[in-house]
Scaffold this motif. Structure first.
Motif, mmCIF file in Angstrom:
data_model
loop_
_atom_site.group_PDB
_atom_site.id
_atom_site.type_symbol
_atom_site.label_atom_id
_atom_site.label_comp_id
_atom_site.label_asym_id
_atom_site.label_seq_id
_atom_site.Cartn_x
_atom_site.Cartn_y
_atom_site.Cartn_z
ATOM 1 N N GLU A 156 10.877 -11.236 -14.518
ATOM 2 C CA GLU A 156 10.721 -9.999 -15.271
ATOM 3 C C GLU A 156 9.575 -9.160 -14.696
ATOM 4 O OE1 GLU A 156 11.080 -10.684 -19.453
ATOM 5 O OE2 GLU A 156 10.559 -8.611 -19.927
ATOM 6 N N LYS A 162 9.135 -3.474 -9.584
ATOM 7 C CA LYS A 162 10.065 -2.752 -8.720
ATOM 8 C C LYS A 162 10.436 -1.415 -9.345
ATOM 9 C CE LYS A 162 12.824 -5.866 -5.921
ATOM 10 N NZ LYS A 162 13.895 -6.832 -6.111
ATOM 11 N N GLN A 163 10.758 -1.454 -10.647
ATOM 12 C CA GLN A 163 11.142 -0.234 -11.342
ATOM 13 C C GLN A 163 9.981 0.755 -11.378
ATOM 14 O OE1 GLN A 163 14.036 0.670 -12.000
ATOM 15 N NE2 GLN A 163 15.296 -0.824 -13.078
ATOM 16 N N ALA A 166 9.369 2.236 -7.979
ATOM 17 C CA ALA A 166 10.424 3.191 -7.644
ATOM 18 C C ALA A 166 10.173 4.518 -8.355
ATOM 19 C CB ALA A 166 11.797 2.631 -8.024
ATOM 20 N N LEU A 167 9.716 4.423 -9.596
ATOM 21 C CA LEU A 167 9.435 5.645 -10.359
ATOM 22 C C LEU A 167 8.254 6.406 -9.748
ATOM 23 C CD1 LEU A 167 10.002 7.391 -12.841
ATOM 24 C CD2 LEU A 167 8.443 5.941 -14.130
ATOM 25 N N SER A 170 9.446 8.137 -6.677
ATOM 26 C CA SER A 170 10.335 9.276 -6.898
ATOM 27 C C SER A 170 9.557 10.438 -7.528
ATOM 28 C CB SER A 170 11.538 8.874 -7.752
ATOM 29 O OG SER A 170 11.143 8.607 -9.065
ATOM 30 N N ASP A 191 8.953 14.113 -18.633
ATOM 31 C CA ASP A 191 9.915 13.033 -18.434
ATOM 32 C C ASP A 191 9.289 11.863 -17.716
ATOM 33 O OD1 ASP A 191 12.203 13.696 -19.610
ATOM 34 O OD2 ASP A 191 13.384 13.952 -17.756
ATOM 35 N N VAL A 198 6.453 3.922 -20.575
ATOM 36 C CA VAL A 198 7.343 2.831 -20.950
ATOM 37 C C VAL A 198 7.171 1.637 -20.012
ATOM 38 C CG1 VAL A 198 9.764 2.151 -20.965
ATOM 39 C CG2 VAL A 198 9.065 4.247 -22.111
ATOM 40 N N TRP A 199 7.165 1.897 -18.702
ATOM 41 C CA TRP A 199 7.012 0.801 -17.738
ATOM 42 C C TRP A 199 5.624 0.189 -17.839
ATOM 43 C CZ3 TRP A 199 11.327 -1.120 -16.608
ATOM 44 C CH2 TRP A 199 12.454 -0.304 -16.417
ATOM 45 N N LYS A 202 5.688 -2.241 -20.665
ATOM 46 C CA LYS A 202 6.388 -3.481 -20.274
ATOM 47 C C LYS A 202 5.498 -4.339 -19.375
ATOM 48 C CE LYS A 202 9.893 -4.286 -21.608
ATOM 49 N NZ LYS A 202 10.972 -5.201 -21.809
ATOM 50 N N ILE B 115 17.804 3.837 -18.206
ATOM 51 C CA ILE B 115 16.779 4.259 -17.248
ATOM 52 C C ILE B 115 16.547 3.172 -16.205
ATOM 53 C CG2 ILE B 115 14.340 4.862 -16.978
ATOM 54 C CD1 ILE B 115 14.401 6.029 -19.760
ATOM 55 N N SER B 116 16.695 3.514 -14.949
ATOM 56 C CA SER B 116 16.458 2.552 -13.876
ATOM 57 C C SER B 116 16.035 3.287 -12.610
ATOM 58 C CB SER B 116 17.737 1.743 -13.626
ATOM 59 O OG SER B 116 17.530 0.900 -12.520
ATOM 60 N N PRO B 117 14.718 3.460 -12.425
ATOM 61 C CA PRO B 117 14.232 4.219 -11.264
ATOM 62 C C PRO B 117 14.765 3.682 -9.936
ATOM 63 C CG PRO B 117 12.430 3.792 -12.783
ATOM 64 C CD PRO B 117 13.614 3.050 -13.309
ATOM 65 N N ILE B 118 14.989 2.354 -9.831
ATOM 66 C CA ILE B 118 15.491 1.807 -8.565
ATOM 67 C C ILE B 118 16.825 2.449 -8.203
ATOM 68 C CG2 ILE B 118 16.309 -0.266 -7.384
ATOM 69 C CD1 ILE B 118 14.627 -1.930 -9.183
ATOM 70 N N ASP B 119 17.661 2.675 -9.212
ATOM 71 C CA ASP B 119 18.963 3.272 -8.959
ATOM 72 C C ASP B 119 18.918 4.794 -9.049
ATOM 73 O OD1 ASP B 119 20.192 0.662 -8.868
ATOM 74 O OD2 ASP B 119 19.893 0.593 -11.023
ATOM 75 N N PRO B 123 15.590 9.727 -17.122
ATOM 76 C CA PRO B 123 16.102 10.220 -18.403
ATOM 77 C C PRO B 123 17.000 11.449 -18.244
ATOM 78 C CG PRO B 123 13.734 9.850 -18.509
ATOM 79 C CD PRO B 123 14.133 9.648 -17.089
ATOM 80 N N ILE B 151 15.554 -5.444 -19.258
ATOM 81 C CA ILE B 151 14.394 -4.603 -18.976
ATOM 82 C C ILE B 151 14.741 -3.120 -19.033
ATOM 83 C CG2 ILE B 151 12.717 -4.004 -17.194
ATOM 84 C CD1 ILE B 151 12.767 -6.915 -16.349
ATOM 85 N N GLU B 152 15.876 -2.764 -18.414
ATOM 86 C CA GLU B 152 16.227 -1.346 -18.350
ATOM 87 C C GLU B 152 16.631 -0.819 -19.733
ATOM 88 O OE1 GLU B 152 17.297 -3.676 -16.223
ATOM 89 O OE2 GLU B 152 16.105 -3.070 -14.488
ATOM 90 N N ASP B 154 15.649 -2.003 -22.637
ATOM 91 C CA ASP B 154 14.423 -1.917 -23.424
ATOM 92 C C ASP B 154 13.634 -0.662 -23.091
ATOM 93 O OD1 ASP B 154 14.759 -4.164 -24.859
ATOM 94 O OD2 ASP B 154 13.345 -5.399 -23.721
ATOM 95 N N ALA B 155 13.538 -0.398 -21.783
ATOM 96 C CA ALA B 155 12.783 0.780 -21.351
ATOM 97 C C ALA B 155 13.424 2.037 -21.914
ATOM 98 C CB ALA B 155 12.723 0.828 -19.824
#
Lengths: 381, 204
Positions: A156, A162-163, A166-167, A170, A191, A198-199, A202, B115-119, B123, B151-152, B154-155
């Motif tokens: 997790e 990773k997420q 990536a954010l 970007s 946004d 949020v990340w 987590k 929401i999944s920044p990797i992909d 939003p 995870i995604e 939940d986010a």
């Protein structure tokens, strides 16, 4: 527990080989350099964690020129009266396939515990001398071995990082929030700000529970490492150089939430997460001085061995059955006194299976229960 | 390697989710062997579904109504449904899952992802703006966030909670807990932890 039988096919240098080490005591595997001794250790370790010791991808584990393009490992592991089979098929292309007791394994986590090993290798020196990543994975591997469910916590963390990264990237490139890229001094688009919050939340939840678990582990290891180091080095070191300490060092101060907040501009600029458990370290000291910079090569090697021994003892106590010891070419790196004292300090060999590879002599105290010789990718009795 | 038409078919099939190059090849050759009528029936059902089915303009569930951009799904047009409670889900198949329970009589809003920044999914790629629009016009009193418990998902739920906190709408989240008919000892740590967190009082 012990490894009763291992069958290898097209794994690394082996065409086909069968390996049945002695259930207890030392099984010695000899052979010239490059004959494939480490490959055998790697095969056993692979069945324990499904990871290559040398961090190689599956494709690299398959023998070059293998007609089927895949490698197979089959093993029988004895837990008291219970027999567990672990089989792995590695494919150059496509997914690897692992079966435990004939059932296809869906998650790596479900394998953990079928075969536990403690690996000693010359590379362990990097536990002391190398970058923090090695020390973190020393802790994390032990955490998972002690409690397989922690595997989820670690994956997790990896996923959240990773997420988040990536954010961050970007946002810098202007792909998120649909506008121009973020630049220092500029406010974040709403946004991106909320998503990053949020990340962060987590990361704080996952990070704090991992750090708590790692700290607890370090506390448990401290006396074991000190004891192991003391007995390995006694006789060859001054008393003032016998005390060792481990201290967990987080990569931030205050709360993780506040630290993430403070590091946000920096994180955005660099496109990576600069605070969190993925940046933590364990400070190792001998005689109150940092071992990485102030210890001799011999002391560093001894400390690395002590870390492995301590981990092994902790696991043996927690699991009621000692993990299989895998010692890969360890004695060649040690002077005679240290090699003898490692031999003397190996835990209860009457109940523990130890597989030892060596290109040369064994320490004087060793009385092997079985011998194998590796030659040209073949295993000879 | 193959005739262009066959290769095209393999390539198209290989773009489908869960189908790798080997499966694509196998399906393509299966189709080649199929009687013409059978193959055309498959082709027709693909065209039909693309002609007849689109997204509901209100909730983004699947809706049957041709190319009409004003089409609404069966749930949005059903007057017996309670329009004050809306379940927010990731995908149309989640609507089906909740409908099967027959416990929910409200309406839905399908985000069409999480929401999944990797992909590259932020939003802005989800149907969130449309959800905010519905909140202003439809008299919705409660939103139930039913994103996936990963995870995604939940986010996404956390994002929506932050976004909606100042709006006059009640927001709740699906409880996560133990599977019915399962054993406590086999539950994983995270599920069990969450179930503890979301425990409810039964007396006192």
């Amino acid at each position: 527990m012990y490894l009763e039988q291992l069958f290898l096919s097209d794994f690394r240098s082996y065409g086909e080989a069968e390996f049945s080490p002695a259930p207890h005591g030392i099984t010695v595997v000899t052979g010239a350099n490059g004959a494939g001794k480490t490959n055998l250790i790697e095969a056993v370790a692979y069945l324990s964690t499904l990871k290559s010791l040398r961090a190689s991808p599956s494709a690299a584990l398959i023998r070059a020129g293998a007609p089927s393009g895949s490698a197979v490992l089959r093993s029988r592991v004895r837990h008291d009266a219970r027999l567990v089979t672990v089989d792995a098929e590695l494919h150059a292309t496509g997914r690897d396939r692992v079966q435990v007791n004939g059932q296809v394994l869906r998650r790596t986590r479900d394998l953990l515990g079928a075969l536990q090993v403690t690996v000693f290798s010359p590379d362990d020196l990097s536990l002391v001398k190398g970058p923090p990543a090695g020390r973190r994975s020393y802790l994390d591997d032990l955490l998972v071995a002690l409690q397989p469910r922690r595997y989820d916590l670690l994956s997790e963390l990896e996923r959240v990082l990773k997420q988040r990264n990536a954010l961050l990237k970007s946002a810098l490139a202007g792909r998120a929030g649909g506008g121009v890229g973020w630049r220092p001094g500029r406010p974040l688009p709403d946004d991106v700000k909320i998503t990053l919050d949020v990340w962060d939340a987590k990361l704080v939840t996952v990070g704090e529970s991992l750090v708590a678990a790692r700290r607890e582990l370090v506390d448990e290891l401290q006396p074991l490492v000190e004891g192991a180091y003391g007995s390995l080095a006694s006789g060859s070191a001054a008393p003032s150089r016998l005390s060792t300490t481990l201290a967990y060092e987080v990569s931030w101060s205050g709360s993780l939430a506040a630290a993430l907040d403070a590091a946000r501009p920096d994180d955005l600029r660099r496109g990576v997460t600069t605070v969190g458990p993925q940046r933590d370290d364990v400070a190792l000291a001998i005689g109150a001085l940092p071992a990485r910079t102030h210890a001799s090569q011999g002391e560093q090697r001894t400390l690395a061995l002590a870390l492995r021994l301590a981990g092994h003892r902790l696991l043996a106590a927690a699991l009621d059955t000692p993990p299989v010891l895998l010692l890969d070419d360890v004695f060649s790196e040690l002077d005679a006194a240290r090699a003898d004292s490692l031999m003397a300090n190996l835990p209860a060999l009457s109940e523990t299976q130890a597989i030892v590879t060596t290109a040369g002599e064994l320490p004087s105290g060793a009385s092997p229960a079985a011998w194998f010789r590796v030659e040209d990718g073949k295993l000879l009795v | 390697m193959y005739a262009a038409a066959v290769q095209d078919l393999i390539d198209e099939l290989g773009r489908l989710p869960g189908i790798g190059p080997k499966s694509a090849q196998r399906i393509a050759f299966h189709l080649l062997k199929l009687p013409r009528d059978d193959a055309l029936r498959l082709a027709r059902s693909i065209t039909t579904v693309k002609d007849r089915v689109s997204w509901c303009r209100r909730c983004f569930n699947i809706a049957e109504g041709g190319a009409d951009p004003e089409v609404e799904c069966g749930i949005c047009t059903d007057d017996r449904r309670d329009g004050t409670v809306v379940c927010v889900v990731e995908e149309p198949r989640d609507v089906v899952a909740i409908e099967k329970t027959r416990e929910f009589r409200g309406r839905y809003h399908v985000l069409q992802g999480a929401i999944s920044p990797i992909d590259g999914i932020g939003p802005d790629k989800l149907r969130i703006r449309e959800l905010l629009g519905r909140l202003q016009t439809e008299g919705i009193e409660e939103l139930i966030l039913c994103t996936n418990p990963n995870i995604e998902g939940d986010a996404t739920a956390m994002y929506l909670t932050a976004l909606l906190k100042d709006l006059p709408v009640k927001v709740s989240q699906l409880a996560s807990g133990l599977p019915v008919g399962g054993d406590l000892e086999y539950a994983d740590e995270i599920t069990l932890g969450r179930a503890l967190e979301g425990r409810r009082s039964v007396s006192g």
